[in-house]
Design a protein around this motif. Structure first.
Motif, PDB file in Angstrom:
ATOM      1  N   VAL A  72       4.396  -9.309   3.419  1.00 41.50           N
ATOM      2  CA  VAL A  72       5.283  -8.258   3.921  1.00 41.50           C
ATOM      3  C   VAL A  72       5.372  -7.135   2.900  1.00 41.50           C
ATOM      4  O   VAL A  72       5.702  -7.369   1.728  1.00 41.50           O
ATOM      5  N   TYR A  73       5.066  -5.918   3.354  1.00 41.64           N
ATOM      6  CA  TYR A  73       5.310  -4.744   2.522  1.00 41.64           C
ATOM      7  C   TYR A  73       6.678  -4.186   2.894  1.00 41.64           C
ATOM      8  O   TYR A  73       6.935  -3.854   4.060  1.00 41.64           O
ATOM      9  N   HIS A  74       7.570  -4.092   1.909  1.00 35.20           N
ATOM     10  CA  HIS A  74       8.911  -3.544   2.129  1.00 35.20           C
ATOM     11  C   HIS A  74       8.848  -2.023   1.964  1.00 35.20           C
ATOM     12  O   HIS A  74       8.772  -1.507   0.843  1.00 35.20           O
ATOM     13  N   ALA A  75       8.831  -1.321   3.090  1.00 35.11           N
ATOM     14  CA  ALA A  75       8.704   0.137   3.074  1.00 35.11           C
ATOM     15  C   ALA A  75      10.085   0.791   3.072  1.00 35.11           C
ATOM     16  O   ALA A  75      10.959   0.433   3.869  1.00 35.11           O
ATOM     17  N   MET A  76      10.281   1.754   2.188  1.00 34.36           N
ATOM     18  CA  MET A  76      11.570   2.422   2.028  1.00 34.36           C
ATOM     19  C   MET A  76      11.794   3.412   3.185  1.00 34.36           C
ATOM     20  O   MET A  76      11.119   4.430   3.270  1.00 34.36           O
ATOM     21  N   PHE A  77      12.736   3.086   4.062  1.00 32.06           N
ATOM     22  CA  PHE A  77      13.008   3.959   5.205  1.00 32.06           C
ATOM     23  C   PHE A  77      14.344   3.565   5.803  1.00 32.06           C
ATOM     24  O   PHE A  77      14.467   2.550   6.477  1.00 32.06           O
ATOM     25  N   SER A  98       4.212   5.403   2.246  1.00 30.51           N
ATOM     26  CA  SER A  98       3.219   5.785   3.248  1.00 30.51           C
ATOM     27  C   SER A  98       1.813   5.722   2.648  1.00 30.51           C
ATOM     28  O   SER A  98       0.855   5.275   3.300  1.00 30.51           O
ATOM     29  N   PHE A  99       1.672   6.143   1.406  1.00 30.17           N
ATOM     30  CA  PHE A  99       0.411   6.059   0.663  1.00 30.17           C
ATOM     31  C   PHE A  99      -0.037   4.602   0.556  1.00 30.17           C
ATOM     32  O   PHE A  99      -1.205   4.268   0.781  1.00 30.17           O
ATOM     33  N   TRP A 100       0.879   3.720   0.227  1.00 28.42           N
ATOM     34  CA  TRP A 100       0.548   2.296   0.117  1.00 28.42           C
ATOM     35  C   TRP A 100       0.129   1.738   1.474  1.00 28.42           C
ATOM     36  O   TRP A 100      -0.830   0.964   1.577  1.00 28.42           O
ATOM     37  N   LEU A 206      -2.153  -3.672  -5.146  1.00 27.94           N
ATOM     38  CA  LEU A 206      -2.305  -3.586  -3.697  1.00 27.94           C
ATOM     39  C   LEU A 206      -2.748  -2.206  -3.230  1.00 27.94           C
ATOM     40  O   LEU A 206      -2.841  -1.954  -2.032  1.00 27.94           O
ATOM     41  N   ASN A 207      -3.014  -1.300  -4.173  1.00 28.68           N
ATOM     42  CA  ASN A 207      -3.380   0.069  -3.814  1.00 28.68           C
ATOM     43  C   ASN A 207      -4.795   0.352  -4.300  1.00 28.68           C
ATOM     44  O   ASN A 207      -5.029   0.674  -5.469  1.00 28.68           O
ATOM     45  N   VAL A 208      -5.757   0.240  -3.389  1.00 33.26           N
ATOM     46  CA  VAL A 208      -7.161   0.390  -3.787  1.00 33.26           C
ATOM     47  C   VAL A 208      -7.480   1.801  -4.261  1.00 33.26           C
ATOM     48  O   VAL A 208      -8.359   1.998  -5.103  1.00 33.26           O
ATOM     49  N   ALA A 209      -6.745   2.807  -3.765  1.00 29.77           N
ATOM     50  CA  ALA A 209      -7.000   4.177  -4.202  1.00 29.77           C
ATOM     51  C   ALA A 209      -6.802   4.316  -5.711  1.00 29.77           C
ATOM     52  O   ALA A 209      -7.571   5.009  -6.393  1.00 29.77           O
ATOM     53  N   TYR A 210      -5.787   3.640  -6.248  1.00 32.25           N
ATOM     54  CA  TYR A 210      -5.547   3.691  -7.683  1.00 32.25           C
ATOM     55  C   TYR A 210      -6.710   3.069  -8.462  1.00 32.25           C
ATOM     56  O   TYR A 210      -7.067   3.525  -9.541  1.00 32.25           O
ATOM     57  N   HIS A 211      -7.313   2.026  -7.928  1.00 29.87           N
ATOM     58  CA  HIS A 211      -8.417   1.382  -8.635  1.00 29.87           C
ATOM     59  C   HIS A 211      -9.626   2.324  -8.724  1.00 29.87           C
ATOM     60  O   HIS A 211     -10.347   2.319  -9.729  1.00 29.87           O
ATOM     61  N   TYR A 212      -9.847   3.121  -7.694  1.00 26.78           N
ATOM     62  CA  TYR A 212     -10.908   4.122  -7.767  1.00 26.78           C
ATOM     63  C   TYR A 212     -10.560   5.210  -8.779  1.00 26.78           C
ATOM     64  O   TYR A 212     -11.414   5.658  -9.549  1.00 26.78           O
ATOM     65  N   MET A 213      -9.298   5.652  -8.767  1.00 28.10           N
ATOM     66  CA  MET A 213      -8.887   6.677  -9.732  1.00 28.10           C
ATOM     67  C   MET A 213      -9.066   6.202 -11.161  1.00 28.10           C
ATOM     68  O   MET A 213      -9.416   6.986 -12.056  1.00 28.10           O
ATOM     69  N   ASP A 214      -8.829   4.907 -11.389  1.00 34.19           N
ATOM     70  CA  ASP A 214      -8.956   4.360 -12.734  1.00 34.19           C
ATOM     71  C   ASP A 214     -10.402   4.357 -13.229  1.00 34.19           C
ATOM     72  O   ASP A 214     -10.646   4.191 -14.431  1.00 34.19           O
ATOM     73  N   GLY A 225       5.130  11.881 -14.311  1.00 33.13           N
ATOM     74  CA  GLY A 225       5.840  11.832 -13.031  1.00 33.13           C
ATOM     75  C   GLY A 225       5.413  10.703 -12.125  1.00 33.13           C
ATOM     76  O   GLY A 225       6.073  10.435 -11.122  1.00 33.13           O
ATOM     77  N   GLY A 226       4.293  10.019 -12.442  1.00 34.40           N
ATOM     78  CA  GLY A 226       3.808   8.952 -11.580  1.00 34.40           C
ATOM     79  C   GLY A 226       3.387   9.485 -10.218  1.00 34.40           C
ATOM     80  O   GLY A 226       3.165  10.681 -10.022  1.00 34.40           O
ATOM     81  N   ALA A 227       3.299   8.605  -9.244  1.00 34.57           N
ATOM     82  CA  ALA A 227       2.843   8.975  -7.906  1.00 34.57           C
ATOM     83  C   ALA A 227       3.661  10.109  -7.271  1.00 34.57           C
ATOM     84  O   ALA A 227       3.091  10.986  -6.617  1.00 34.57           O
ATOM     85  N   PRO A 228       5.002  10.145  -7.445  1.00 37.69           N
ATOM     86  CA  PRO A 228       5.761  11.224  -6.810  1.00 37.69           C
ATOM     87  C   PRO A 228       5.342  12.627  -7.251  1.00 37.69           C
ATOM     88  O   PRO A 228       5.647  13.609  -6.568  1.00 37.69           O
ATOM     89  N   ALA A 229       4.639  12.716  -8.379  1.00 37.05           N
ATOM     90  CA  ALA A 229       4.216  14.035  -8.862  1.00 37.05           C
ATOM     91  C   ALA A 229       3.144  14.670  -7.986  1.00 37.05           C
ATOM     92  O   ALA A 229       2.965  15.888  -8.015  1.00 37.05           O
ATOM     93  N   TRP A 230       2.440  13.857  -7.204  1.00 37.18           N
ATOM     94  CA  TRP A 230       1.339  14.437  -6.424  1.00 37.18           C
ATOM     95  C   TRP A 230       1.178  13.870  -5.007  1.00 37.18           C
ATOM     96  O   TRP A 230       0.666  14.557  -4.125  1.00 37.18           O
ATOM     97  N   VAL A 231       1.620  12.628  -4.769  1.00 40.11           N
ATOM     98  CA  VAL A 231       1.387  12.010  -3.468  1.00 40.11           C
ATOM     99  C   VAL A 231       2.180  12.727  -2.376  1.00 40.11           C
ATOM    100  O   VAL A 231       3.335  13.113  -2.578  1.00 40.11           O
ATOM    101  N   ARG A 232       1.539  12.887  -1.228  1.00 41.87           N
ATOM    102  CA  ARG A 232       2.189  13.414  -0.030  1.00 41.87           C
ATOM    103  C   ARG A 232       1.827  12.507   1.142  1.00 41.87           C
ATOM    104  O   ARG A 232       0.867  11.743   1.067  1.00 41.87           O
TER     105      ARG A 232
END
Length: 239
Positions: A72-77, A98-100, A206-214, A225-232
């Motif tokens: 279960v992914y607990h999504a903030m909403f 949403s990104f996750w 659990l976020n494959v996009a981060y593994h590519y960025m790494d 700022g972490g993810a909030p600095a750029w994620v939309r």
């Protein structure tokens, strides 16, 4: 981006092989950690939780969809607490969540074939979840726990945004009423067990996009700022 040393192939290969040894060590340590994670004790889920989803009122057992394992992914909403200070709005979940969810949407069919159901749960009414799910084109189950203690019991919802909260296994200020997390459950012999939960940086795996960025020279390039600095949200990027 900082200036990097540029070398001939032989020197590059020596450096790469030196780093490969560290990568292999990390892989072995990660495999060991995964084994230890699977060996953690379980706790029996005794609460009778109720959710609203595509098929009406559902129990936690129903969410397994006939499989033995549930993530279960607990999504903030939570529309009731949405405001300028929250990463969710009255009509959309947290943009980082949403990104996750974008990241696991495409792999759920593969998980299903390994006896795993992947679902998201939020406190928003199901009608809000269904509308946003349609907007994003997602296929995984997303259920509302509104009126249930599920989010509170698994440490991702809080009654007072101004108080210290018990999040990620410690008391600390948080500032909003929702937090992200992953919880894992096992069904065995007609009973359901909670086997694992993780929060904050524990969600990175659990976020494959981060593994590519790494892998790339700029890395995540997020600064402090972490993810909030750029994620939309996927349909809110301007370029």
């Amino acid at each position: 981006m900082k200036t990097h040393k540029v070398v001939k192939h032989d020197e590059w290969l020596r450096a790469r092989k030196g780093h490969l040894a560290k990568e292999k060590e990390f892989t072995r340590m990660r495999d060991q950690l995964s084994r230890e994670r699977r060996d953690l004790p379980w706790e029996l889920v005794e609460e009778q939780y109720s959710f609203q989803g595509e098929h009406g009122t559902q129990t936690l057992s129903d969410i397994f969809e006939g499989r033995g394992q549930l993530v279960v992914y607990h999504a903030m909403f939570n529309p009731d607490t949405a405001g300028p200070h929250t990463p969710w709005t009255a009509d959309a979940p947290c943009y980082v969540c949403s990104f996750w969810m974008d990241n696991f949407n495409g792999v759920t069919i593969h998980l299903n074939h390994r006896d795993i159901t992947m679902a998201a749960v939020s406190r928003a009414p199901y009608s809000k979840l269904a509308a946003y799910k349609k907007r994003m084109g997602w296929g995984f189950p997303w259920l509302s726990s509104l009126g249930s203690d599920f989010n509170f019991d698994y440490g991702v919802s809080f009654t007072d945004e101004k108080a210290e909260v018990d999040y990620n296994y410690r008391l600390r200020p948080w500032g909003v009423t929702e937090a992200p997390g992953i919880s894992v459950f096992q069904k065995d012999g007609g009973r359901i067990y909670h086997t694992y939960s993780t929060y904050e940086r524990g969600l990175d795996m659990l976020n494959v996009a981060y593994h590519y960025m790494d892998l790339v020279p700029k890395g995540r390039d997020e600064g402090d700022g972490g993810a909030p600095a750029w994620v939309r949200r996927r349909d809110e990027y301007r370029d």
